[in-house]
Motif scaffolding. Structure first.
Motif, PDB file in Angstrom:
ATOM      1  N   ARG A   1      34.442  38.871  38.550  1.00 39.51           N
ATOM      2  CA  ARG A   1      34.250  37.648  39.347  1.00 39.51           C
ATOM      3  C   ARG A   1      35.476  36.744  39.244  1.00 39.51           C
ATOM      4  NH1 ARG A   1      29.953  36.248  37.106  1.00 39.51           N
ATOM      5  NH2 ARG A   1      30.860  34.836  35.572  1.00 39.51           N
ATOM      6  N   ASP A   2      36.007  36.560  38.023  1.00 48.16           N
ATOM      7  CA  ASP A   2      37.189  35.715  37.849  1.00 48.16           C
ATOM      8  C   ASP A   2      38.403  36.298  38.572  1.00 48.16           C
ATOM      9  OD1 ASP A   2      35.663  34.052  36.311  1.00 48.16           O
ATOM     10  OD2 ASP A   2      36.433  34.798  34.382  1.00 48.16           O
ATOM     11  N   ALA A   3      38.522  37.627  38.539  1.00 46.89           N
ATOM     12  CA  ALA A   3      39.649  38.268  39.217  1.00 46.89           C
ATOM     13  C   ALA A   3      39.559  38.060  40.721  1.00 46.89           C
ATOM     14  CB  ALA A   3      39.678  39.764  38.888  1.00 46.89           C
ATOM     15  N   LEU A   4      38.327  38.146  41.298  1.00 50.01           N
ATOM     16  CA  LEU A   4      38.170  37.952  42.734  1.00 50.01           C
ATOM     17  C   LEU A   4      38.438  36.503  43.148  1.00 50.01           C
ATOM     18  CD1 LEU A   4      35.081  40.163  43.634  1.00 50.01           C
ATOM     19  CD2 LEU A   4      37.452  40.463  44.375  1.00 50.01           C
ATOM     20  N   GLN A   5      38.178  35.566  42.259  1.00 49.94           N
ATOM     21  CA  GLN A   5      38.489  34.169  42.576  1.00 49.94           C
ATOM     22  C   GLN A   5      40.003  33.978  42.713  1.00 49.94           C
ATOM     23  OE1 GLN A   5      36.597  31.886  39.488  1.00 49.94           O
ATOM     24  NE2 GLN A   5      34.569  31.939  40.467  1.00 49.94           N
ATOM     25  N   LEU A   6      40.766  34.722  41.905  1.00 52.32           N
ATOM     26  CA  LEU A   6      42.227  34.638  41.981  1.00 52.32           C
ATOM     27  C   LEU A   6      42.783  35.454  43.143  1.00 52.32           C
ATOM     28  CD1 LEU A   6      43.044  34.994  38.168  1.00 52.32           C
ATOM     29  CD2 LEU A   6      43.300  32.922  39.554  1.00 52.32           C
TER      30      LEU A   6
END
Length: 843
Positions: A571-576
């Motif tokens: 999820r954090d990677a997709l936000q970036l």
């Protein structure tokens, strides 16, 4: 015992003044040896101290001498100033005489030897004719030199060994014969000729006889030989003869020898007699010992202590010198100078000195690296360097012992900083060239799996860091993240490189980051997640690096079964980066393992929209389609994946399971065989092929493949289960029962194994045992149609008709097209095809 009335404070002060820090265990071992009787089986007659220059061998030897004298031992100390056996005996005799125990007969014979040698030399000079007027039959200048060659070849004349090396063996022998004949014409008796010609053979018996006489009046005679790496070529054979034979007369039984040199004793020379030797390898001080020494010298300031620890390499001699001079002395490099000069004290060739300095820069070297590091005129000296005492063989590559390398590096950084940077830049360029040349034959995916590529890439970055002292951390963070993502075992090597570069080039950020990564990775096989935690805590990561690190950490979490942690990282990677295909591919695998098959299929489809034709995403979606029962879609995706990347072995395996589920055993056999061609060590592939054989009734081939699987993984419940089911179909019920029972022990919660064992019990007429297993299987999976049908058959055999009909009906409700024909292997494999997930099934 301390003298009466001595205070504890005085004893502590004496210990501080003695300077003895570290080495207490080694010294205690030597002193304890002197307390044992010479005929005790544990007694050692030779102590051999060995370690690099500066490690404290001489200091420890002096402490051992003091300990021996405290036990009333006669002692003698010999250094490399004694260049011959005769010099060595003379030095020992002189020391014993100073202790009131002269070797009288030996001293008299030694004086005669020196007198006769002077007489022979005077006669040879007197008979030398004027230039151009040599008399036939008389010793000419050349024959006098030949005479000295003869002496040098026997190790008797110091300083002429270089002549003997250049002489022909036949000429040396002829020179010795001429010398013997000439001496016989001038000396009155044969004993004088023998004394001059063979002083070792003549003097040693007198030496050992006198030594036994004086030893009889003392507890021990302890002989200490320092600088043994220099004197061993002359003394080693003689000492071994004294210890192990009576060719020169025997040493006294209460004699103890201590040798100190840089290299271990030669196995070729000492052979089976190494058992009489107590080996005492010496290394640099531990940090605790080094701090204790500095405290004893009055240095307690933490900044000064850390500076000295780093600059000295914890080498005892350097610690003492730096403690004496102080850490802020402008001539601090002189300490390293002394260590380097001592390491090369036997070598006078400046070209070799320069080669030794140049090869300290690479962390390790072979002949190719050597030639890249040194100047052209030193290219032929590789064999000389690799045999130096401070160079160790690491199986074809070579390394300097760390204290000596550290001294070389400090010396060059302090004295020649511009040359230091230029050499490191040149080496970085060399390793970069080798790396790029190798990349021509490697795909990006294969690089981190190639040992040579990893070696070149690491050394390129090491020298780059050393060459540019103001370099930014950004130059290595991407490299470290890629290492974690591609080949986790490599990250420890990267961390070690970074810490060493920080130490060598005094880059605090590199040293700190390397040490934090090493602390997070206790060995090469440790979980890499803590290392990724460290990297993600670094402030210098850009967006792409942070996404790569997050995806890599998510994959580590996924493989370790930490699903929620993995989902958080994705999820954090997709936000970036909302369009990162690796996130969707990795999360698709995770969702499939969580049985969220619709979400898994959606993620793989999104990954394929971002990177059409990606074989990993195609194969992943194909595996998800298989578990959803969409076998046509599965085979379509998997076929495209292996057409794009034929070496995707698990895609071939997924095709095999899909073919089994659709009753195509021949195609399944081909798919599993293709997969085994790429991964012959994967037990699961043999199990899959065994299932294909079993489907077609080739039971013996199925057993063979199960056997291969169990040799690769003896505790594979799956292999035991398939082999047990095969034995059941072959009506080999005892073997079936054994394998299925073992499978259940390894995997107690798997209903298919329990139902299979229940069927074996039914076939054998053990209906109560059959019902126990079938009931257990149905508690685990109430909709297991095969187990329901088998339990119905047990009820039939027990004439429990209503219960039998109920189970048969439930079986048909679950699987409307089920009939007795599905008891055949085809039905079993179809069910197995639904059950197993290639990504998560344990072998």
């Amino acid at each position: 015992m301390p003298e009466q009335g001595t205070s504890l404070q005085e004893l502590i002060a004496r210990q501080h003044r003695s300077g003895l820090v570290g080495r207490q265990a080694e010294l205690a071992c030597f002193q304890e040896n002197l307390r044992q009787p010479a005929d005790d089986p544990s007694h050692r007659f030779v102590f051999h101290l060995h370690g690099v220059s500066g490690v404290g061998k001489t200091f420890l030897l002096q402490q051992m001498i003091s300990g021996a004298r405290a036990q009333q031992a006669l002692t003698a100390y010999v250094t490399d100033a004694a260049r011959t056996v005769v010099d060595t005996m003379a030095a020992i005799g002189a020391e014993l005489a100073r202790q009131g125990c002269p070797l009288r007969k030996f001293d008299g014979l030694l004086a005669t030897y020196h007198r006769k040698l002077r007489e022979a030399d005077a006669l040879a000079h007197a008979e030398r004719p004027a230039p151009g007027r040599e008399r036939e039959g008389s010793p000419s200048a050349s024959s006098r030199v030949a005479a000295r060659i003869g002496l040098a070849s026997l190790g008797l004349v110091p300083g002429l060994g270089f002549v003997a090396e250049a002489a022909d063996a036949t000429e040396v022998a002829q020179a010795a014969d001429r010398l013997r004949e000439w001496l016989g014409g001038h000396f009155h008796n044969r004993e004088d000729v023998d004394l001059v010609m063979s002083p070792v053979r003549t003097l040693t018996p007198a030496f050992t006889k006198d030594l036994r006489d004086v030893a009889a009046r003392r507890s021990w005679v302890a002989l200490f030989f320092d600088d043994y790496e220099r004197t061993a070529p002359v003394l080693d054979e003689w000492l071994r003869a004294l210890l192990l034979s009576d060719v020169h007369g025997a040493l006294p039984g209460n004699a103890v020898l201590a040798l100190a040199g840089q290299q271990p004793l030669s196995h070729a020379g000492w052979g089976d007699q190494l058992g009489v030797v107590q080996h005492v390898p010496l290394d640099v001080f531990t940090e605790a010992e080094a701090r204790q020494l500095l405290a004893a010298k009055g240095i307690g300031d933490e900044h000064s202590v850390r500076l000295i620890l780093r600059e000295s390499g914890r080498l005892p001699r350097q610690l003492v010198l730096m403690a004496r001079n102080g850490p802020d002395d402008p001539h601090i490099a002189d300490v390293s100078d002394a260590t380097v000069e001592r390491a090369l004290k036997d070598e006078t060739d400046p070209v070799r000195h320069a080669a030794a300095a140049a090869c300290a820069l690479p962390r390790r070297f072979d002949e190719e690296v050597y030639r890249a590091a040194v100047e052209p005129e030193a290219a032929g000296h590789f064999d000389w360097l690799r045999t130096r005492p401070f160079v160790t063989d690491q199986g074809g590559t070579y390394q300097y012992t760390e204290p000596i390398r550290a001294a070389f590096l400090r010396r060059q950084r302090h004295h020649s900083p511009r040359r230091w940077y230029d050499r490191h830049r040149a080496l970085a360029g060399t390793f970069e060239e080798w790396r790029l040349r190798l990349e021509e034959a490697l795909t990006p995916e294969d690089r981190w799996a190639d040992d040579r590529w990893v070696e070149y890439a690491l050394e390129e970055r090491y020298h780059h860091l050393c060459a540019f002292p103001r370099i930014s951390p950004r130059t290595v963070t991407r490299f470290l993240v890629d290492a974690c993502a591609a080949e986790p075992p490599r990250i420890r090597r990267c961390a070690d490189m970074l810490a060493q570069a920080g130490e060598t080039a005094d880059l605090e950020w590199a040293r700190g980051l390397g040490q934090r990564l090493l602390a997070a990775l206790p060995d090469e096989h440790a979980d890499v997640t803590p290392a990724l935690d460290v990297l993600l805590g670094e402030p210098g990561l850009d967006t792409a690096e942070r996404v790569t690190a997050l995806v890599a950490r998510a994959e580590r979490h996924r493989r370790a079964g930490r699903a929620e942690d993995a989902l958080a990282d994705y999820r954090d990677a997709l936000q970036l980066d909302p369009s990162c295909p690796r996130v969707f591919t990795g999360r698709g695998i995770l969702y499939r393992a969580m049985s969220r098959l619709a979400a898994s299929r959606a993620d793989f489809t999104r990954a394929l929209e971002l990177t059409p034709g990606d074989p990993a995403a195609l194969a992943g979606r194909g595996a998800t389609h298989r578990l959803m029962g969409r076998y046509g879609d599965a085979l379509t995706d998997l076929q495209r994946a292996v057409e794009i990347n034929p070496e995707l072995h698990w895609a071939h395996a997924e095709r095999g399971w899909s073919y089994l589920a659709t009753r195509q055993p021949e195609a399944a056999f081909t798919a599993f065989t293709r997969a085994l061609g790429h991964r012959p060590d994967d037990s699961r592939l043999f199990i899959g092929r065994a299932c294909a054989h079993r489907f077609t009734g080739h039971y013996e081939l199925a057993l063979t493949d199960c056997g291969h699987a169990l040799r690769l993984k003896p505790d594979s419940w799956w292999a035991h289960a398939v082999r047990g089911a095969t034995y059941r179909l072959m009506e080999r019920y005892d073997e079936a029962l054994a394998d299925l029972t073992r499978a259940i022990e390894l995997r107690p919660d798997y209903d298919w194994c329990l139902a299979g064992r229940g069927e074996v019990h039914r076939r054998e007429g053990r209906f109560e045992e059959a019902l126990r297993d079938l009931d257990h299987a149905l508690r685990i999976q109430p909709d297991n149609d095969w187990a329901l049908a088998r339990r119905g058959a047990v009820y039939c055999a027990q004439r429990r008709t209503e219960e039998a009909l109920a189970d048969f009906q439930r079986s048909l409700d679950v699987m409307p097209d089920y009939d007795w024909a599905l008891i055949r292997p085809a039905g079993t494999y179809r069910l197995m095809g639904h059950e197993f997930d290639w990504y998560s099934a344990p072998g």
